[in-house]
Each structure stands twice: as C-alpha cells, then as structure tokens.
Design a protein around this motif. Structure first.
Motif, PDB file in Angstrom:
ATOM      1  N   GLN A   1       0.852  -1.182   0.000  1.00 28.45           N
ATOM      2  CA  GLN A   1       0.000   0.000   0.000  1.00 28.45           C
ATOM      3  C   GLN A   1       0.892   1.237   0.000  1.00 28.45           C
ATOM      4  OE1 GLN A   1      -2.498   0.447   3.440  1.00 28.45           O
ATOM      5  NE2 GLN A   1      -3.559   2.246   2.639  1.00 28.45           N
ATOM      6  N   VAL A   2       0.716   2.099  -0.984  1.00 28.56           N
ATOM      7  CA  VAL A   2       1.514   3.315  -1.080  1.00 28.56           C
ATOM      8  C   VAL A   2       0.986   4.342  -0.098  1.00 28.56           C
ATOM      9  CG1 VAL A   2       2.223   5.216  -2.559  1.00 28.56           C
ATOM     10  CG2 VAL A   2       2.076   2.899  -3.497  1.00 28.56           C
ATOM     11  N   ILE A   3       1.882   4.814   0.780  1.00 22.78           N
ATOM     12  CA  ILE A   3       1.550   5.862   1.742  1.00 22.78           C
ATOM     13  C   ILE A   3       2.645   6.917   1.644  1.00 22.78           C
ATOM     14  CG2 ILE A   3       1.116   6.460   4.157  1.00 22.78           C
ATOM     15  CD1 ILE A   3       0.247   3.588   4.636  1.00 22.78           C
ATOM     16  N   GLY A   4       2.351   8.011   0.959  1.00 21.25           N
ATOM     17  CA  GLY A   4       3.352   9.044   0.760  1.00 21.25           C
ATOM     18  C   GLY A   4       4.511   8.519  -0.074  1.00 21.25           C
ATOM     19  N   ARG A   5       5.714   8.621   0.483  1.00 23.06           N
ATOM     20  CA  ARG A   5       6.906   8.157  -0.222  1.00 23.06           C
ATOM     21  C   ARG A   5       7.293   6.739   0.173  1.00 23.06           C
ATOM     22  NH1 ARG A   5      10.976  13.440  -0.075  1.00 23.06           N
ATOM     23  NH2 ARG A   5       9.565  14.878  -1.195  1.00 23.06           N
ATOM     24  N   GLU A   6       6.419   6.054   0.871  1.00 22.22           N
ATOM     25  CA  GLU A   6       6.708   4.694   1.329  1.00 22.22           C
ATOM     26  C   GLU A   6       5.677   3.709   0.797  1.00 22.22           C
ATOM     27  OE1 GLU A   6       8.800   5.628   5.647  1.00 22.22           O
ATOM     28  OE2 GLU A   6       6.646   5.186   5.564  1.00 22.22           O
ATOM     29  N   ILE A   7       6.063   2.445   0.792  1.00 22.93           N
ATOM     30  CA  ILE A   7       5.149   1.352   0.492  1.00 22.93           C
ATOM     31  C   ILE A   7       5.101   0.470   1.733  1.00 22.93           C
ATOM     32  CG2 ILE A   7       4.621  -0.612  -0.995  1.00 22.93           C
ATOM     33  CD1 ILE A   7       6.239   0.710  -3.202  1.00 22.93           C
ATOM     34  N   HIS A   8       3.908   0.237   2.247  1.00 21.61           N
ATOM     35  CA  HIS A   8       3.731  -0.553   3.467  1.00 21.61           C
ATOM     36  C   HIS A   8       3.203  -1.942   3.118  1.00 21.61           C
ATOM     37  CE1 HIS A   8       3.935   2.840   6.584  1.00 21.61           C
ATOM     38  NE2 HIS A   8       4.231   3.380   5.409  1.00 21.61           N
ATOM     39  N   PHE A   9       3.622  -2.935   3.912  1.00 24.43           N
ATOM     40  CA  PHE A   9       3.251  -4.325   3.653  1.00 24.43           C
ATOM     41  C   PHE A   9       2.605  -4.940   4.890  1.00 24.43           C
ATOM     42  CE2 PHE A   9       6.938  -3.328   1.041  1.00 24.43           C
ATOM     43  CZ  PHE A   9       6.521  -3.716  -0.219  1.00 24.43           C
ATOM     44  N   THR A  10       1.633  -5.783   4.664  1.00 23.61           N
ATOM     45  CA  THR A  10       1.051  -6.574   5.740  1.00 23.61           C
ATOM     46  C   THR A  10       1.830  -7.883   5.851  1.00 23.61           C
ATOM     47  OG1 THR A  10      -0.458  -7.760   4.269  1.00 23.61           O
ATOM     48  CG2 THR A  10      -1.222  -5.633   5.164  1.00 23.61           C
ATOM     49  N   PRO A  11       1.679  -8.629   6.938  1.00 25.84           N
ATOM     50  CA  PRO A  11       2.322  -9.944   7.029  1.00 25.84           C
ATOM     51  C   PRO A  11       1.937 -10.844   5.866  1.00 25.84           C
ATOM     52  CG  PRO A  11       1.567  -9.259   9.194  1.00 25.84           C
ATOM     53  CD  PRO A  11       1.020  -8.255   8.215  1.00 25.84           C
ATOM     54  N   GLU A  12       0.692 -10.703   5.397  1.00 26.69           N
ATOM     55  CA  GLU A  12       0.251 -11.522   4.263  1.00 26.69           C
ATOM     56  C   GLU A  12       1.002 -11.126   2.987  1.00 26.69           C
ATOM     57  OE1 GLU A  12      -1.758  -9.949   6.385  1.00 26.69           O
ATOM     58  OE2 GLU A  12      -2.494 -11.717   7.484  1.00 26.69           O
ATOM     59  N   ASP A  13       1.249  -9.818   2.828  1.00 24.33           N
ATOM     60  CA  ASP A  13       2.025  -9.363   1.665  1.00 24.33           C
ATOM     61  C   ASP A  13       3.424  -9.960   1.683  1.00 24.33           C
ATOM     62  OD1 ASP A  13      -0.040  -7.762   0.729  1.00 24.33           O
ATOM     63  OD2 ASP A  13       0.689  -5.968   1.774  1.00 24.33           O
ATOM     64  N   ARG A  14       4.047  -9.925   2.842  1.00 22.98           N
ATOM     65  CA  ARG A  14       5.405 -10.453   2.971  1.00 22.98           C
ATOM     66  C   ARG A  14       5.437 -11.938   2.615  1.00 22.98           C
ATOM     67  NH1 ARG A  14       9.281  -8.586   6.382  1.00 22.98           N
ATOM     68  NH2 ARG A  14       9.237 -10.585   7.506  1.00 22.98           N
ATOM     69  N   GLN A  15       4.446 -12.686   3.079  1.00 22.69           N
ATOM     70  CA  GLN A  15       4.389 -14.115   2.785  1.00 22.69           C
ATOM     71  C   GLN A  15       4.184 -14.351   1.290  1.00 22.69           C
ATOM     72  OE1 GLN A  15       5.011 -16.649   4.991  1.00 22.69           O
ATOM     73  NE2 GLN A  15       5.034 -17.903   3.127  1.00 22.69           N
ATOM     74  N   ARG A  16       3.380 -13.499   0.644  1.00 25.33           N
ATOM     75  CA  ARG A  16       3.143 -13.657  -0.788  1.00 25.33           C
ATOM     76  C   ARG A  16       4.436 -13.430  -1.570  1.00 25.33           C
ATOM     77  NH1 ARG A  16      -1.906 -10.659  -3.497  1.00 25.33           N
ATOM     78  NH2 ARG A  16      -2.916 -12.077  -2.010  1.00 25.33           N
TER      79      ARG A  16
END
Length: 281
Positions: free
Chosen positions: A36-51
């Motif tokens: 998920q793009v938030i400003g100049r960063e991209i944030h990941f959920t634990p599920e994203d990391r596993q994917r």
C-alpha cells in the motif's frame, strides 16, 4: 530479476514492514498485488510479505528469507535454472596466491609453485590448510601487486613464503579465517609504510608487519615519499604511537619525524628489502 530478489531478501531478512517507494518496488508490487503506497513509502502486511516469499520460492526454488545466494554461479546452478542469480563475482570466491623462494602450495593433494608473473587461484575447500600453516604466509593488501610478487624482497626465513591477496569480495572472509588460524610466527602483513598502513597492521592483532629493513635511512627527501598523504593521517599516527612498542614504536616515531608515506607499489617496484616486525610483543 536479481535486483527484485535482492530487494525482497532485504525486506524479509530485515523484518521490515515498509520500504521507500521506487520504480523497482512499484514493479514488484504491481506484479504480485501487494503493498500500500503511503506518501513516499510502500507498506506491507504480514500476508504481503508471505506472498512475496512464496513468489520467489515458486519461481526460483529459493527461500528469500533464509537461503543464501553466495558461493558463485556453480553453486547457484544447483539451486536454480538461472546461475546468474548468484550475488558473488565470477572469481571473487577464489584465493589468489603465489609462492616465493622454495616454498609450495598444496592444493587438491598436489604441491605447486608459481613462476614469476603468475598467480594461483584456489577454491578454499581445495587448499591444504595444515600445509599452509607450516609455511610462512604473507598477506598483502593491494591486489595490484600480486602479478609482481616476485619483486618482493623478503629477508631471512620469509624468503620462502606463500603470498596471499587479502581479497576484496567474498574471498575476504576466507582470508580472514586463514589468518585467524595461521600460527602467529608464520604470519605477516604487508601494508603501506606510513602511519595508516602500520596502524592497520597493528589492528590485525597478531603476526608481523613488513617494513623496510633499513627503515631508518628513509627521510623526507626520499623521491617517492608522499608527505601530503602523511599529513592526512594524524589520527592513524596517534593510534599507532599509543599502541606500538619496541622497534615498531621507533618506526612510528621515525615516520612522524620524517613525515613518511611510502606506498607498497614503490617499495616493490624498487625492490626494497623488507623485514618482519611483530605487531604484538
């Protein structure tokens, strides 16, 4: 693809949940439907990391959270169809060595020597360490000197020494292991003859440092002296004088008095006789 894998490795192995936004990460996220793009960063959920982890495992048979890509292309070829995924340089995992005088290197059960102008590249696991430990070993900092090892003018028992390049890529850790296990009386370091070089030799904590046998005859007027380089080494000189003892302390004081900075290349080119001084008395 190696860039994508490296980025994912850093995310997973670093335990991160966000990264700085970049074209590389935007491409990874678009391809895998994560982040998920938030400003100049991209944030990941634990599920994203596993994917992301599952993606690399499925595509390359590598676990980006735990597997290593070190060891060179041949090692990587056993894991994946693309041997180019290896992080290591083509020759970076080889030990670069030479033999001075009458000594030998034992590799794969055979004793070998190197003619002047040549070096031997050895896989660490093929090197006979016990044989090496029974020989004098000189580790040099500057790899550019290796083809000219025959111009090293070593004195005394060091005339029959194995020359080993300190390395600059993966091989550095192998050389560090070798130095750690080499008997101190059979280990010497060759750095620049200036405060920084001799302080680096002291930092090794064991073995000897190679210095000109007639070190007291060199002065400010030496043709290849670099006083400008010396003057940038105030901190190194202070550290050297605080820790050196015996003849090495006298060397440090002479470097200071004459503002000496003599590079390894010049010492070898001019075939200056070198002797070994213990870094720890």
């Amino acid at each position: 693809m190696p860039a994508e894998i490296t980025a994912i490795e850093r995310l997973l192995k670093g335990g991160k949940l966000k990264v700085r936004r970049s074209p590389l990460w935007e491409r990874i996220c678009d391809e895998n439907g994560v982040g998920q793009v938030i400003g100049r960063e991209i944030h990941f959920t634990p599920e994203d990391r596993q994917r992301l982890r599952d993606y690399v495992k499925a595509e390359h048979n590598l676990d980006p959270q735990y597997d290593s890509r070190t060891g060179g292309r041949m090692v990587m070829a056993r894991k994946d169809a693309s041997e180019k995924l290896s992080r290591d340089s083509v020759f970076g995992h080889l030990l670069v060595m030479a033999t001075a005088g009458r000594t030998t290197i034992r590799s794969s059960g055979e004793e070998v020597t190197t003619p002047p102008g040549s070096v031997l590249s050895v896989l660490p696991e093929h090197l006979d360490i016990a044989h090496l430990q029974s020989r004098k070993l000189v580790i040099i900092e500057n790899g550019a000197l290796m083809p000219f090892w025959a111009d090293l003018q070593l004195t005394g028992s060091w005339q029959d020494a194995i020359i080993l390049y300190r390395g600059h890529r993966e091989n550095m850790r192998f050389v560090a292991d070798i130095a750690r296990e080499q008997p101190a009386q059979n280990l010497a370091w060759f750095f620049d003859f200036d405060p920084a070089g001799q302080a680096m030799a002291l930092d090794q904590g064991r073995g000897s440092t190679l210095v000109p046998e007639a070190w007291s005859t060199f002065d400010k007027g030496t043709a290849y002296n670099q006083p400008g380089t010396y003057r940038n080494q105030t901190a190194a000189l202070k550290r050297l004088k605080a820790r050196a003892s015996g003849e090495l302390l006298k060397v440090a004081e002479h470097l200071e008095a004459e503002e000496l900075a003599l590079m390894q290349e010049h010492l070898v080119l001019r075939q200056v006789c070198l002797k070994a001084l213990p870094v720890v008395l």
